[in-house]
Motif scaffolding. Sequence first.
Motif, PDB file in Angstrom:
ATOM      1  N   VAL A 103       0.728  -1.183  -0.108  1.00 13.90           N
ATOM      2  CA  VAL A 103      -0.198  -0.177   0.096  1.00 13.90           C
ATOM      3  C   VAL A 103       0.889   1.298  -0.095  1.00 13.90           C
ATOM      4  O   VAL A 103       0.549   2.294  -0.414  1.00 13.90           O
ATOM      5  CB  VAL A 103      -0.812   0.014   1.238  1.00 13.90           C
ATOM      6  N   SER A 104       1.905   1.210   0.815  1.00 14.72           N
ATOM      7  CA  SER A 104       2.866   2.369   0.845  1.00 14.72           C
ATOM      8  C   SER A 104       3.510   2.716  -0.698  1.00 14.72           C
ATOM      9  O   SER A 104       3.426   3.842  -0.985  1.00 14.72           O
ATOM     10  CB  SER A 104       4.095   2.003   1.691  1.00 14.72           C
ATOM     11  N   THR A 136       0.838   4.002  -3.057  1.00 18.81           N
ATOM     12  CA  THR A 136       0.235   5.254  -2.776  1.00 18.81           C
ATOM     13  C   THR A 136       1.366   6.304  -3.237  1.00 18.81           C
ATOM     14  O   THR A 136       0.949   7.425  -3.525  1.00 18.81           O
ATOM     15  CB  THR A 136       0.282   5.413  -1.194  1.00 18.81           C
ATOM     16  N   GLN A 137       2.766   5.654  -2.883  1.00 17.66           N
ATOM     17  CA  GLN A 137       3.735   6.656  -3.504  1.00 17.66           C
ATOM     18  C   GLN A 137       3.751   6.942  -5.073  1.00 17.66           C
ATOM     19  O   GLN A 137       4.006   7.880  -5.619  1.00 17.66           O
ATOM     20  CB  GLN A 137       5.207   6.149  -3.165  1.00 17.66           C
ATOM     21  N   HIS A 146       0.867   7.308  -6.585  1.00 12.88           N
ATOM     22  CA  HIS A 146      -0.426   7.807  -6.512  1.00 12.88           C
ATOM     23  C   HIS A 146      -1.676   7.119  -7.269  1.00 12.88           C
ATOM     24  O   HIS A 146      -2.316   7.354  -8.035  1.00 12.88           O
ATOM     25  CB  HIS A 146      -0.066   8.898  -7.695  1.00 12.88           C
ATOM     26  N   TYR A 147      -1.309   5.924  -6.654  1.00  8.85           N
ATOM     27  CA  TYR A 147      -2.881   4.979  -6.950  1.00  8.85           C
ATOM     28  C   TYR A 147      -3.725   4.927  -5.893  1.00  8.85           C
ATOM     29  O   TYR A 147      -3.292   5.045  -4.495  1.00  8.85           O
ATOM     30  CB  TYR A 147      -2.208   3.507  -7.274  1.00  8.85           C
ATOM     31  N   SER A 148      -5.163   5.047  -6.356  1.00  3.07           N
ATOM     32  CA  SER A 148      -6.210   4.974  -5.041  1.00  3.07           C
ATOM     33  C   SER A 148      -6.395   3.493  -4.858  1.00  3.07           C
ATOM     34  O   SER A 148      -6.320   2.603  -5.632  1.00  3.07           O
ATOM     35  CB  SER A 148      -7.447   5.665  -5.373  1.00  3.07           C
ATOM     36  N   ILE A 149      -6.419   2.907  -3.648  1.00  2.22           N
ATOM     37  CA  ILE A 149      -6.472   1.940  -3.121  1.00  2.22           C
ATOM     38  C   ILE A 149      -7.737   1.553  -2.239  1.00  2.22           C
ATOM     39  O   ILE A 149      -7.723   2.252  -1.176  1.00  2.22           O
ATOM     40  CB  ILE A 149      -5.126   1.159  -2.582  1.00  2.22           C
ATOM     41  N   THR A 150      -8.391   0.338  -2.331  1.00  2.00           N
ATOM     42  CA  THR A 150      -9.345   0.051  -1.244  1.00  2.00           C
ATOM     43  C   THR A 150      -9.031  -1.113  -0.689  1.00  2.00           C
ATOM     44  O   THR A 150      -8.315  -2.095  -1.558  1.00  2.00           O
ATOM     45  CB  THR A 150     -10.772   0.048  -2.040  1.00  2.00           C
ATOM     46  N   ARG A 151      -8.948  -1.331   0.736  1.00  7.69           N
ATOM     47  CA  ARG A 151      -8.733  -2.507   1.260  1.00  7.69           C
ATOM     48  C   ARG A 151      -9.778  -3.376   1.785  1.00  7.69           C
ATOM     49  O   ARG A 151     -10.630  -2.883   2.429  1.00  7.69           O
ATOM     50  CB  ARG A 151      -7.803  -2.367   2.655  1.00  7.69           C
ATOM     51  N   ILE A 190      -7.526  -1.897  -6.778  1.00  6.11           N
ATOM     52  CA  ILE A 190      -6.629  -0.695  -7.468  1.00  6.11           C
ATOM     53  C   ILE A 190      -7.106  -0.398  -8.818  1.00  6.11           C
ATOM     54  O   ILE A 190      -7.171  -1.259  -9.618  1.00  6.11           O
ATOM     55  CB  ILE A 190      -5.176  -1.119  -7.501  1.00  6.11           C
TER      56      ILE A 190
END
Length: 110
Positions: free
Chosen positions: A17-18, A21-22, A24-29, A46
Amino acid sequence: MKLVYAIVRNDNEDDVVSQLTQHHYSITRLSTTGGFLKKGNTTLMIGAEDDKVQEVIDIIKQECGQHQKITVNMPYISGTTMVNYATMPMTVEVGGATIFVINVDRYEKI
């Protein structure tokens, strides 16, 4: 547009996830459970443009590399029988990820 489902071990979740995110992807867990060792997993959803899917997969591969782990699976036995039960350690492959890539017909962010 694609939707990438990545099922990763909880041990790897933060790193994946880190890194995503770096970039610039949006993620749902989603918290999930399964697999041979019945350990906790996380399913990541993703969203990515078609030309960015391979980058997403490469990031996941980099953070979820497979390695060997020695484990002892204790059977569920109640009472004094447990004292006499011998177990053998076994080496299993852990890590890695299961990835699905799905076409997205429509995407809206409201």
